[in-house]
Design a protein around this motif. Structure first.
Motif, short mmCIF file in Angstrom:
data_model
loop_
_atom_site.label_atom_id
_atom_site.label_comp_id
_atom_site.label_asym_id
_atom_site.label_seq_id
_atom_site.Cartn_x
_atom_site.Cartn_y
_atom_site.Cartn_z
N GLN A 1 0.87 -1.43 -0.40
CA GLN A 1 -0.17 0.21 -0.01
C GLN A 1 0.75 1.49 -0.20
O GLN A 1 1.87 1.36 1.31
CB GLN A 1 -0.93 -0.06 1.28
CG GLN A 1 -2.40 -1.36 1.13
CD GLN A 1 -2.85 -1.08 0.04
OE1 GLN A 1 -3.41 0.29 0.11
NE2 GLN A 1 -3.51 -2.08 -0.08
N LYS A 2 0.93 1.99 -1.06
CA LYS A 2 1.86 3.30 -0.98
C LYS A 2 0.72 4.39 -0.40
O LYS A 2 -0.17 4.79 -0.75
CB LYS A 2 1.53 3.67 -3.14
CG LYS A 2 2.19 4.77 -3.06
CD LYS A 2 3.26 5.75 -3.65
CE LYS A 2 1.63 5.51 -4.79
NZ LYS A 2 2.33 6.12 -6.48
N ARG A 3 1.34 5.17 0.73
CA ARG A 3 0.96 6.19 1.81
C ARG A 3 1.64 7.68 0.49
O ARG A 3 2.65 7.95 0.13
CB ARG A 3 1.13 6.16 2.94
CG ARG A 3 0.75 5.18 3.84
CD ARG A 3 1.05 5.27 4.98
NE ARG A 3 1.12 4.08 6.00
CZ ARG A 3 1.28 4.13 7.24
NH1 ARG A 3 2.10 5.05 7.50
NH2 ARG A 3 0.51 3.26 7.94
N LYS A 4 0.24 8.14 0.53
CA LYS A 4 0.38 10.06 0.06
C LYS A 4 0.16 10.54 0.82
O LYS A 4 -0.45 10.32 1.75
CB LYS A 4 -0.25 9.77 -1.28
CG LYS A 4 -0.46 8.21 -2.32
CD LYS A 4 -1.70 8.22 -3.07
CE LYS A 4 -1.09 7.81 -4.54
NZ LYS A 4 -2.39 7.82 -5.51
N GLU A 5 0.72 12.06 0.29
CA GLU A 5 0.40 13.23 1.14
C GLU A 5 -0.51 13.93 0.61
O GLU A 5 -1.60 12.99 -0.36
CB GLU A 5 1.75 14.13 0.81
CG GLU A 5 1.95 14.94 1.32
CD GLU A 5 1.02 16.18 1.64
OE1 GLU A 5 0.43 16.74 2.62
OE2 GLU A 5 0.06 17.03 0.60
N TRP A 6 -2.14 14.06 1.94
CA TRP A 6 -2.79 14.61 1.58
C TRP A 6 -3.38 15.28 -0.17
O TRP A 6 -4.02 15.29 -0.15
CB TRP A 6 -3.62 15.76 3.20
CG TRP A 6 -4.88 15.67 3.03
CD1 TRP A 6 -5.86 17.23 2.63
CD2 TRP A 6 -5.97 15.41 3.49
NE1 TRP A 6 -6.60 17.19 2.66
CE2 TRP A 6 -6.82 15.81 3.62
CE3 TRP A 6 -6.55 14.08 3.57
CZ2 TRP A 6 -8.71 15.86 3.64
CZ3 TRP A 6 -7.64 12.95 3.95
CH2 TRP A 6 -8.43 14.23 4.20
N ARG A 7 -2.72 16.72 0.12
CA ARG A 7 -3.31 16.64 -0.77
C ARG A 7 -2.81 16.22 -2.57
O ARG A 7 -3.34 16.86 -3.14
CB ARG A 7 -1.78 17.89 -1.34
CG ARG A 7 -2.29 19.33 -0.13
CD ARG A 7 -1.23 20.16 -0.31
NE ARG A 7 -0.12 19.62 1.02
CZ ARG A 7 0.21 20.73 1.61
NH1 ARG A 7 -0.56 22.01 1.88
NH2 ARG A 7 0.93 19.75 2.60
N THR B 1 -5.65 5.45 -0.24
CA THR B 1 -4.43 5.28 0.76
C THR B 1 -4.40 5.75 2.27
O THR B 1 -4.61 6.61 2.35
CB THR B 1 -2.91 6.19 -0.20
OG1 THR B 1 -2.25 5.46 -0.08
CG2 THR B 1 -3.93 7.39 0.00
N PHE B 2 -3.51 5.63 2.70
CA PHE B 2 -3.55 6.43 4.17
C PHE B 2 -2.64 7.10 4.08
O PHE B 2 -1.14 7.41 3.80
CB PHE B 2 -2.73 5.57 5.24
CG PHE B 2 -2.87 5.84 6.78
CD1 PHE B 2 -4.30 4.93 7.37
CD2 PHE B 2 -2.21 6.33 7.12
CE1 PHE B 2 -4.50 6.06 8.66
CE2 PHE B 2 -2.23 6.94 8.37
CZ PHE B 2 -3.50 6.71 9.02
N PRO B 3 -3.04 8.14 4.41
CA PRO B 3 -2.46 10.13 4.19
C PRO B 3 -1.60 10.07 5.12
O PRO B 3 -1.38 9.65 6.24
CB PRO B 3 -3.42 10.53 4.06
CG PRO B 3 -4.30 10.66 4.80
CD PRO B 3 -4.03 8.92 4.92
N TYR B 4 -1.00 10.61 5.03
CA TYR B 4 0.36 11.40 5.41
C TYR B 4 0.39 13.61 5.43
O TYR B 4 0.48 13.31 4.02
CB TYR B 4 1.53 11.25 5.68
CG TYR B 4 2.20 11.48 4.23
CD1 TYR B 4 3.46 12.86 3.89
CD2 TYR B 4 2.55 10.57 3.08
CE1 TYR B 4 3.25 13.29 2.68
CE2 TYR B 4 2.69 10.60 1.76
CZ TYR B 4 3.81 11.66 1.41
OH TYR B 4 4.58 12.14 0.56
N TRP B 5 0.42 14.11 6.28
CA TRP B 5 0.85 15.62 6.47
C TRP B 5 2.29 15.88 6.03
O TRP B 5 2.86 16.30 7.15
CB TRP B 5 -0.21 16.32 7.03
CG TRP B 5 0.13 17.87 7.34
CD1 TRP B 5 0.14 18.40 6.33
CD2 TRP B 5 0.68 18.69 8.35
NE1 TRP B 5 0.74 19.73 6.73
CE2 TRP B 5 0.92 19.54 7.92
CE3 TRP B 5 0.44 18.18 10.17
CZ2 TRP B 5 1.25 20.52 9.86
CZ3 TRP B 5 0.80 19.48 10.95
CH2 TRP B 5 0.61 20.37 10.20
#
Length: 387
Positions: A51-57, A137-141
């Motif tokens: 799973q590829k985590r992506k930035e919120w934007r 995807t689970f986001p990051y900030w």
């Protein structure tokens, strides 16, 4: 008085219906016992995909809506923590908050701080997938995009969007006299969040280590762009990534060995929670959903450091009990942490309740079946991760 459009009413009806279905168990699954049916040798099972985590934007509007809905689903589902243990833990979300409160002084300012929170964040992601039907995807900030240049840049971040975001700051409230000496510099709020996906959220646990539920209150924020600008800057990240070993890295991240110091960890907590906000409460900070995207990025910084130090991917160390950092000429109270240390999340655990994993199981995130779309180089700059 504004009148909601027909389309708006339909969306609200759909969201309400979905949350009712969520709370009645439509999305529930049997109590988990590990991806591969066993927790003895490979607790996360065999990864069918990463799973590829992506930035919120980077998320589309549809993906943002799906994530925010799934979080609200977990907020509405009945919890598994027995009322006889923690009366205030009413929802699945509370199961997560309760275990953080319970272990607050066991998992902060210690060597296993980062492994614990990596596992903790993974658990939320797993809960969203298995119990709220989430497939995104689970986001990051990425803090760097929102700090500096005064308050405007921070407050205008898409993270705080009033529609497809986490909502904004609370109204300004004065700090009570008893807390004045500990007020976070530059704080600007303290009141209830009135916009975004969590504007009606109730924080059942806390304040502090109160498990009774008698302190139930609104989600509050007390943002300090000044504080976040100081500790979430690219320069601070660069200093963090320059650490020579894990022990040094962990100290810089947490701002140890002193409660008065801060690092990128505290920069997010007090930049969002200030003095009166939920994120500023060390015990109950996961009560603000912004906690998860902050810690996801914190994990990305650690993973980036691990990749920079590939030869020492398993490098780990630090005190096993609160603030027991090594000081020349002094004897430590506890043995140092090792990769055999257990990590468990009580009734929130998605491996097996009250069993969990060990530190060594979470040192490589690809064995936990996820990675990040972008990593950080030694100067704190993003670069595409060749997955």
């Amino acid at each position: 008085m504004a009148v909601m459009s027909v389309a708006g009413r339909r969306i609200m009806y759909l969201v309400t219906l979905l949350l009712v279905l969520c709370s009645t168990g439509v999305f529930s699954v049997p109590t988990p016992s590990g991806s591969g049916g066993s927790t003895s040798t490979k607790p996360f099972g065999t990864c069918k995909s990463i799973q590829k985590r992506k930035e919120w934007r980077s998320l589309s509007n549809t993906e943002k809506f799906q994530f925010l809905y799934a979080m609200n689903c977990i907020l509405s589902k009945p919890g598994r923590t027995p009322a006889s243990i923690y009366a205030g833990a009413k929802t699945r979300y509370d199961d997560l908050v309760a275990t953080h409160i319970n272990q607050t002084f066991e998992v902060h300012y210690v060597g296993h701080f980062l492994p614990f929170h990596r596992y903790y964040t993974w658990t939320m992601e797993k809960m969203l997938r298995q119990e709220a039907g989430y497939t995104g995807t689970f986001p990051y900030w990425d803090w760097h995009r929102d700090v500096g240049q005064g308050n405007t840049k921070f407050f205008s971040s898409p993270i705080w969007d009033a529609n497809l975001g986490f909502g904004g700051n609370g109204a300004y409230l004065p700090v009570p006299a008893a807390q004045a000496a500990f007020a976070v510099p530059g704080r600007t709020g303290g009141g209830c969040v009135t916009t975004g996906a969590f504007k009606n959220m109730v924080v059942n646990l806390g304040p502090g280590n109160d498990f009774s539920g008698n302190g139930a209150r609104c989600l509050s924020r007390d943002m300090s762009p000044y504080f976040s600008g100081r500790y979430l800057s690219k320069n601070q990240t660069k200093v963090t990534l320059a650490a020579k070993n894990f022990y040094e890295f962990d100290v810089i991240v947490e701002g140890g060995p002193s409660f008065e110091a801060s690092g990128i960890h505290g920069g997010g907590h007090y930049g969002i929670g200030g003095t009166l906000g939920i994120m500023g409460d060390l015990y109950v900070s996961p009560g603000d959903p912004a906690f998860w995207i902050h810690h996801s990025n914190l994990d990305r910084v650690w993973w980036s450091w691990q990749k920079l130090k590939t030869a020492n991917m398993q490098d780990f160390g630090g005190p096993s009990c609160l603030m027991d950092y090594y000081k020349p000429g002094e004897t430590q109270k506890c043995a140092n942490a090792t990769t055999d240390m257990p990590l468990n999340l009580g009734y929130a655990d998605m491996i097996k309740a009250n069993v969990g994993v060990k530190v060594k199981d979470v040192m490589n995130i690809r064995e936990m079946c996820y990675d990040y779309d972008f990593l950080l180089d030694i100067n704190g700059n993003d670069y595409p991760n060749p997955l």
